[in-house]
Design a protein around this motif. Sequence first.
Motif, mmCIF file in Angstrom:
data_model
loop_
_atom_site.group_PDB
_atom_site.id
_atom_site.type_symbol
_atom_site.label_atom_id
_atom_site.label_comp_id
_atom_site.label_asym_id
_atom_site.label_seq_id
_atom_site.Cartn_x
_atom_site.Cartn_y
_atom_site.Cartn_z
ATOM 1 N N LEU A 22 0.611 -1.278 0.109
ATOM 2 C CA LEU A 22 -0.047 0.028 0.176
ATOM 3 C C LEU A 22 0.796 1.244 0.221
ATOM 4 N N LEU A 23 1.984 1.225 0.817
ATOM 5 C CA LEU A 23 2.691 2.517 1.067
ATOM 6 C C LEU A 23 3.419 2.606 -0.479
ATOM 7 N N SER A 24 3.881 1.651 -1.132
ATOM 8 C CA SER A 24 4.755 1.760 -2.199
ATOM 9 C C SER A 24 3.801 2.618 -3.442
ATOM 10 N N GLN A 25 2.374 2.543 -3.256
ATOM 11 C CA GLN A 25 1.511 3.201 -4.173
ATOM 12 C C GLN A 25 1.420 4.886 -3.632
ATOM 13 N N TYR A 26 2.141 5.292 -2.659
ATOM 14 C CA TYR A 26 2.224 6.671 -2.223
ATOM 15 C C TYR A 26 3.656 7.091 -2.529
ATOM 16 N N VAL A 27 3.716 8.557 -2.514
ATOM 17 C CA VAL A 27 4.967 9.332 -2.480
ATOM 18 C C VAL A 27 4.919 9.501 -0.930
ATOM 19 N N CYS A 28 5.834 9.060 -0.027
ATOM 20 C CA CYS A 28 5.693 9.287 1.239
ATOM 21 C C CYS A 28 6.984 10.383 1.729
ATOM 22 N N ALA A 29 6.538 11.373 2.404
ATOM 23 C CA ALA A 29 7.364 12.279 2.831
ATOM 24 C C ALA A 29 7.308 12.276 4.465
ATOM 25 N N SER A 57 -1.481 15.986 -5.312
ATOM 26 C CA SER A 57 -0.381 16.929 -5.939
ATOM 27 C C SER A 57 -0.979 18.079 -5.968
ATOM 28 N N ASP A 58 -2.390 18.159 -6.107
ATOM 29 C CA ASP A 58 -3.215 19.293 -6.127
ATOM 30 C C ASP A 58 -3.406 19.909 -4.767
ATOM 31 N N GLU A 59 -2.918 19.422 -3.776
ATOM 32 C CA GLU A 59 -2.845 19.872 -2.141
ATOM 33 C C GLU A 59 -4.324 19.774 -1.801
ATOM 34 N N GLN A 60 -4.966 18.739 -2.382
ATOM 35 C CA GLN A 60 -6.392 18.306 -1.695
ATOM 36 C C GLN A 60 -6.008 17.212 -0.786
ATOM 37 N N ILE A 61 -6.472 17.647 0.436
ATOM 38 C CA ILE A 61 -6.166 16.511 1.754
ATOM 39 C C ILE A 61 -7.357 15.528 1.313
ATOM 40 N N TYR A 62 -6.989 14.253 1.420
ATOM 41 C CA TYR A 62 -8.326 13.238 1.482
ATOM 42 C C TYR A 62 -8.546 12.795 2.838
ATOM 43 N N MET A 63 -7.525 12.594 3.651
ATOM 44 C CA MET A 63 -7.905 12.351 5.017
ATOM 45 C C MET A 63 -6.821 12.704 5.958
ATOM 46 N N GLY A 89 -7.445 5.980 1.109
ATOM 47 C CA GLY A 89 -6.947 6.957 0.237
ATOM 48 C C GLY A 89 -6.792 6.669 -1.177
ATOM 49 N N LEU A 90 -6.279 5.385 -1.469
ATOM 50 C CA LEU A 90 -6.134 5.221 -2.730
ATOM 51 C C LEU A 90 -7.453 5.184 -3.669
#
Length: 359
Positions: A22-29, A57-63, A89-90
């Motif tokens: 799951l984490l691999s499908q995110y860009v984690c910072a 990347s549009d700075e829309q917070i999903y959760m 989230g995905l």
Amino acid sequence: MAGRDFDAQVVLSPKNSPRGNLLSQYVCARITRMNDVDIGLFDRDWNNTIYFFIMNSDEQIYMRYGGREAKSPDTYLNLSSLELALEKGLELHRRYRRGELKKVERPKPLFPAQIPLLVERTIARNACVECHLIGDYQNIQREQDGKLDKLTHLYRSPDIKTLGIHLDVPKGLVVKEVRDGSEAAGMKSGDLITRLNGTPVWTFGDLQYLYDKVPRNAPRIQITVERGREPVNLSMALPKRWWWTDLTFRQWTVEPRVYFESVALSDSEKREHSLVEQDGFASRVKRVDMFAEMMKSHELRVGDIIFGVDGVEHDELANTAELFIKLRKTAGETVTLDVIRDGKRMQMPLKSYRMSFRK
């Protein structure tokens, strides 16, 4: 499971594990310094131990994922519920890309450099702006500017257990047990909380964040749950002082430190002690902190009854003497307590203190 251990388990998740996939499908910072971070966008209770923002990347917070209660930093942190959040989230991202989710207006930018006291005492010294320092200095700045609302700015992240809501933490927002106000409103064990006052919530972090935004004088909130795959709208009455939380762990300088705890007297106890003000904040001391003697703050004893502060015996919000002091006085002030000890009335000075920062 301590917060730091939780963080390590997330960072060190094996890539071939379900969580790692799951984490691999995110860009984690991972943010370690807040000096240049837009704290307007990443708004939160800055004393939460761990906090994740799932966004695009549009700075829309999903959760949001995180949050805590006063007793423990990790009550609501669970790797199973984190995986649920990552999956959701995905899903939300796929819906966003298909145009099924409405864009939310971006919050007004706010940076640490816009908080004068934070600049003076941290940034100008080339020190790290830690999360808790943002909340600390924001409140000191508000106090200096005459804009501090203690109920809103100090008593952050109200405890949902005050409403009788107990979550099945590994399952996210599935309700494990209901009591008090939640039971009276019709909530049931097994319900899945989906909205607060009409806004979708996916995690405890979402729920606590929105609950914290409820006006402190609000009489009710609206909670939507999913029951048998059908939405059920519940109107829940907010009890008196629903906003109250224990601030001790926060180490904030703004709240007056009084070094004692008390419990409100019942009506019969007030009559027993001939206290005329039946709606007053008369309270019995149940604990005296060792710092009281060290700091020479006061000479209260366990069992003392405090029925007045500076001649005031009633307050529309406070139900105990120490809460009255914390709400109505400024840290560092000396007040006069009206005390009953062994049936005798006396007056006693109490000097409050302002705690220093943790660093």
